[in-house]
Motif scaffolding. Structure first.
Motif, PDB file in Angstrom:
ATOM      1  N   SER A 113       1.003  -1.428  -0.062  1.00 21.52           N
ATOM      2  CA  SER A 113       0.310   0.312   0.072  1.00 21.52           C
ATOM      3  C   SER A 113       0.793   1.310  -0.058  1.00 21.52           C
ATOM      4  O   SER A 113       0.282   2.041  -0.573  1.00 21.52           O
ATOM      5  CB  SER A 113      -1.143   0.526   1.011  1.00 21.52           C
ATOM      6  OG  SER A 113      -0.392   0.153   2.410  1.00 21.52           O
ATOM      7  N   LEU A 114       1.664   1.328   0.998  1.00 16.35           N
ATOM      8  CA  LEU A 114       2.934   2.547   0.592  1.00 16.35           C
ATOM      9  C   LEU A 114       3.805   2.466  -0.758  1.00 16.35           C
ATOM     10  O   LEU A 114       3.391   3.693  -1.158  1.00 16.35           O
ATOM     11  CB  LEU A 114       4.605   1.991   1.701  1.00 16.35           C
ATOM     12  CG  LEU A 114       4.035   2.593   3.196  1.00 16.35           C
ATOM     13  CD1 LEU A 114       4.964   2.035   3.613  1.00 16.35           C
ATOM     14  CD2 LEU A 114       3.218   3.673   3.527  1.00 16.35           C
ATOM     15  N   ILE A 115       3.681   1.177  -1.210  1.00 15.29           N
ATOM     16  CA  ILE A 115       4.129   1.583  -2.649  1.00 15.29           C
ATOM     17  C   ILE A 115       3.214   2.047  -3.867  1.00 15.29           C
ATOM     18  O   ILE A 115       3.715   3.272  -4.441  1.00 15.29           O
ATOM     19  CB  ILE A 115       4.970   0.584  -3.115  1.00 15.29           C
ATOM     20  CG1 ILE A 115       5.733   0.000  -1.902  1.00 15.29           C
ATOM     21  CG2 ILE A 115       5.372   0.078  -4.631  1.00 15.29           C
ATOM     22  CD1 ILE A 115       6.657  -1.651  -2.610  1.00 15.29           C
ATOM     23  N   LEU A 302      11.787   9.487  -1.488  1.00 17.22           N
ATOM     24  CA  LEU A 302      11.612  10.172  -0.126  1.00 17.22           C
ATOM     25  C   LEU A 302      11.158   9.071   0.739  1.00 17.22           C
ATOM     26  O   LEU A 302      12.073   8.911   1.771  1.00 17.22           O
ATOM     27  CB  LEU A 302      10.788  11.132  -0.149  1.00 17.22           C
ATOM     28  CG  LEU A 302      10.715  11.388   1.235  1.00 17.22           C
ATOM     29  CD1 LEU A 302      12.147  12.049   1.886  1.00 17.22           C
ATOM     30  CD2 LEU A 302       9.539  12.839   0.811  1.00 17.22           C
ATOM     31  N   LEU A 303      10.335   8.554   0.151  1.00 17.80           N
ATOM     32  CA  LEU A 303      10.132   6.887   1.076  1.00 17.80           C
ATOM     33  C   LEU A 303      11.492   5.901   1.057  1.00 17.80           C
ATOM     34  O   LEU A 303      11.283   6.124   2.815  1.00 17.80           O
ATOM     35  CB  LEU A 303       8.797   5.966   0.329  1.00 17.80           C
ATOM     36  CG  LEU A 303       8.250   4.601   0.817  1.00 17.80           C
ATOM     37  CD1 LEU A 303       7.927   5.098   2.131  1.00 17.80           C
ATOM     38  CD2 LEU A 303       7.875   4.049   0.121  1.00 17.80           C
ATOM     39  N   SER A 304      12.235   5.828   0.328  1.00 15.51           N
ATOM     40  CA  SER A 304      12.995   4.902   0.447  1.00 15.51           C
ATOM     41  C   SER A 304      14.819   5.191   1.787  1.00 15.51           C
ATOM     42  O   SER A 304      14.250   4.915   1.754  1.00 15.51           O
ATOM     43  CB  SER A 304      13.628   4.584  -0.949  1.00 15.51           C
ATOM     44  OG  SER A 304      13.224   4.275  -2.209  1.00 15.51           O
ATOM     45  N   TYR A 305      14.474   6.267   0.869  1.00 13.61           N
ATOM     46  CA  TYR A 305      15.259   7.994   2.242  1.00 13.61           C
ATOM     47  C   TYR A 305      14.767   7.409   3.620  1.00 13.61           C
ATOM     48  O   TYR A 305      15.511   7.638   4.072  1.00 13.61           O
ATOM     49  CB  TYR A 305      15.985   8.934   1.629  1.00 13.61           C
ATOM     50  CG  TYR A 305      16.458   9.778   2.259  1.00 13.61           C
ATOM     51  CD1 TYR A 305      17.773  10.300   2.361  1.00 13.61           C
ATOM     52  CD2 TYR A 305      16.009  10.669   3.004  1.00 13.61           C
ATOM     53  CE1 TYR A 305      18.738  10.355   2.899  1.00 13.61           C
ATOM     54  CE2 TYR A 305      16.739  11.933   4.457  1.00 13.61           C
ATOM     55  CZ  TYR A 305      17.878  11.917   4.061  1.00 13.61           C
ATOM     56  OH  TYR A 305      18.626  12.544   4.593  1.00 13.61           O
ATOM     57  N   GLU A 306      13.674   7.440   3.673  1.00 14.55           N
ATOM     58  CA  GLU A 306      13.548   7.473   5.209  1.00 14.55           C
ATOM     59  C   GLU A 306      12.881   6.637   6.103  1.00 14.55           C
ATOM     60  O   GLU A 306      13.776   6.213   7.001  1.00 14.55           O
ATOM     61  CB  GLU A 306      11.853   8.455   5.274  1.00 14.55           C
ATOM     62  CG  GLU A 306      11.561  10.170   4.951  1.00 14.55           C
ATOM     63  CD  GLU A 306      10.373  10.056   4.870  1.00 14.55           C
ATOM     64  OE1 GLU A 306       9.445   9.449   4.664  1.00 14.55           O
ATOM     65  OE2 GLU A 306      10.327  11.151   4.710  1.00 14.55           O
ATOM     66  N   SER A 307      12.676   5.812   4.826  1.00 10.28           N
ATOM     67  CA  SER A 307      13.233   4.169   5.375  1.00 10.28           C
ATOM     68  C   SER A 307      14.137   3.014   5.889  1.00 10.28           C
ATOM     69  O   SER A 307      14.625   2.783   6.900  1.00 10.28           O
ATOM     70  CB  SER A 307      12.586   2.898   4.652  1.00 10.28           C
ATOM     71  OG  SER A 307      11.385   3.425   3.809  1.00 10.28           O
ATOM     72  N   VAL A 315      10.076  -2.669   3.671  1.00 13.43           N
ATOM     73  CA  VAL A 315      10.314  -1.074   3.114  1.00 13.43           C
ATOM     74  C   VAL A 315      11.608  -1.209   2.372  1.00 13.43           C
ATOM     75  O   VAL A 315      11.529  -0.307   1.377  1.00 13.43           O
ATOM     76  CB  VAL A 315       9.861   0.360   3.636  1.00 13.43           C
ATOM     77  CG1 VAL A 315       9.710   1.185   2.344  1.00 13.43           C
ATOM     78  CG2 VAL A 315       8.365  -0.042   4.632  1.00 13.43           C
ATOM     79  N   VAL A 316      12.629  -1.102   2.462  1.00 10.99           N
ATOM     80  CA  VAL A 316      13.947  -0.800   1.901  1.00 10.99           C
ATOM     81  C   VAL A 316      14.316  -2.207   1.646  1.00 10.99           C
ATOM     82  O   VAL A 316      13.713  -1.775  -0.106  1.00 10.99           O
ATOM     83  CB  VAL A 316      14.757  -1.031   3.354  1.00 10.99           C
ATOM     84  CG1 VAL A 316      16.574  -1.597   2.558  1.00 10.99           C
ATOM     85  CG2 VAL A 316      14.887  -0.051   4.076  1.00 10.99           C
TER      86      VAL A 316
END
Length: 352
Positions: A113-115, A302-307, A315-316
């Motif tokens: 769902s995040l992706i 940004l999601l990858s960076y925060e993860s 998530v990573v």
């Protein structure tokens, strides 16, 4: 061709396995995992409640000393770290084979769902970057080849090389300083791809608002991508223009436009097609991390960076798995396009 495709498809499995294995080893055994990250947040909350100042970044964590062992055990069980690494590794492979990436440690929703929530934003930036790269570089490269040695060729070469020398992230900072209210003009917005009142706007207002937000990120992405493509197009055109068949076509009375677009361009299309996968991957994934972080765009980068910062390993691993899989299939699609452009190409030589 069929045998080649089957071999490439079979090679996808060990490639994915190698990427996941290396990433698993790195993420599972580096210091400061998700358990420590959560304990740091708890420790920081305790410090703030005691009236002391919190250290920068929220990491006022002084180790596991003084933390209740039962609490550490509960967190380890919650994140699956109470099981042996080998068991967790095999479970990860089984889940990923079914495209089940699990739940995020800190977002309280599934990785899928995040992706899906973030994918549209990254695709939006990637599509603009990909197409503008070719729309700018191919005509510019042709124009430079036709006017090789002229003042136009010299000036555009300086501009192209300057754009290539400046990283997209640095250019983005410069654009913010100039046009984002940093030090000069406050013209373009700096956060997100839409305004807060986007849903209340008319269709024309929505399109205008979106283009207003996307201008600076796309410029920062495109400038650093089209330089090599422009020079490649120019060099290929120069090489083809000097060939005998071009002189023959001109001797037959064909116009310069017909010679360039009907004969020369078709023969230079092959190296441009082979560059599709690399440009695609660069547009969608390579530059998205820095650009999305700089302009606070809520996409996959940004999601990858925060993860990574929060040690959100599901998530990573999930995003890396998808990025690798997409990259492999895009490369395969590039090889297929390679054959469609020039059917004479054979990927495997037949034995005599």
């Amino acid at each position: 061709m069929l045998i080649y495709l089957l071999k490439r498809l079979a090679a996808i499995v060990p490639t994915l396995l190698g990427v996941l294995t290396i990433t698993f080893l790195v993420t599972q055994f580096v210091p400061g995992g998700p358990v420590d990250h959560m304990l740091a947040q708890i420790d920081g909350a305790d410090v703030r409640s005691g009236g002391e100042a919190e250290s920068s970044g929220g990491w006022s964590y002084s180790g596991r000393s003084g933390i209740d062992a039962a609490q550490i055990g509960q967190l380890s069980e919650l994140y699956g770290f109470d099981r042996p690494p080998l068991e967790r590794y095999w479970q990860m492979l089984k889940n990923f084979a079914r495209f089940e990436f699990g739940d995020s440690y800190f977002h309280n929703q599934s990785v899928w769902s995040l992706i899906k929530d973030k994918l549209g934003v990254s695709v939006s930036l990637g599509v603009w970057t990909f197409f503008l790269t070719y729309l700018v570089s191919v005509p510019l490269g042709i124009a430079k080849a036709v006017r090789a040695g002229s003042r136009f060729d010299f000036i555009t070469s300086l501009l192209v090389l300057a754009g290539y020398a400046v990283p997209g992230f640095v250019l983005g900072v410069l654009l913010i300083l100039l046009f984002g209210g940093g030090s000069f003009w406050d013209i373009f917005p700096l956060r997100g791809l839409t305004s807060d009142n986007f849903d209340e706007l008319t269709p024309l207002g929505k399109a205008t608002d979106y283009l207003w937000h996307v201008t600076l990120p796309v410029i920062a992405s495109v400038v650093s991508h089209f330089a090599m493509k422009t020079l490649l197009t120019k060099n290929m055109f120069l090489e083809e223009i000097r060939r005998q068949y071009v002189l023959t076509a001109r001797a037959k009375g064909l116009s310069e436009r017909q010679v360039l677009w009907k004969h020369v361009f078709r023969n230079t299309l092959l190296p441009l097609v082979t560059g599709f996968p690399a440009t695609f991957i660069a547009a969608f994934f390579t530059g998205s991390l820095l650009i999305e972080t700089l302009f606070s765009i809520d996409g996959l980068g940004l999601l990858s960076y925060e993860s990574i910062n929060s040690r959100d390993y599901p998530v990573v691993l999930g995003t890396l798995y998808l990025f690798t899989l997409i990259g492999l299939f895009v490369k395969l699609a590039g090889d297929i396009a390679y054959v469609l452009v020039d059917p004479r190409i054979r990927f495997s030589a037949q034995e005599n």
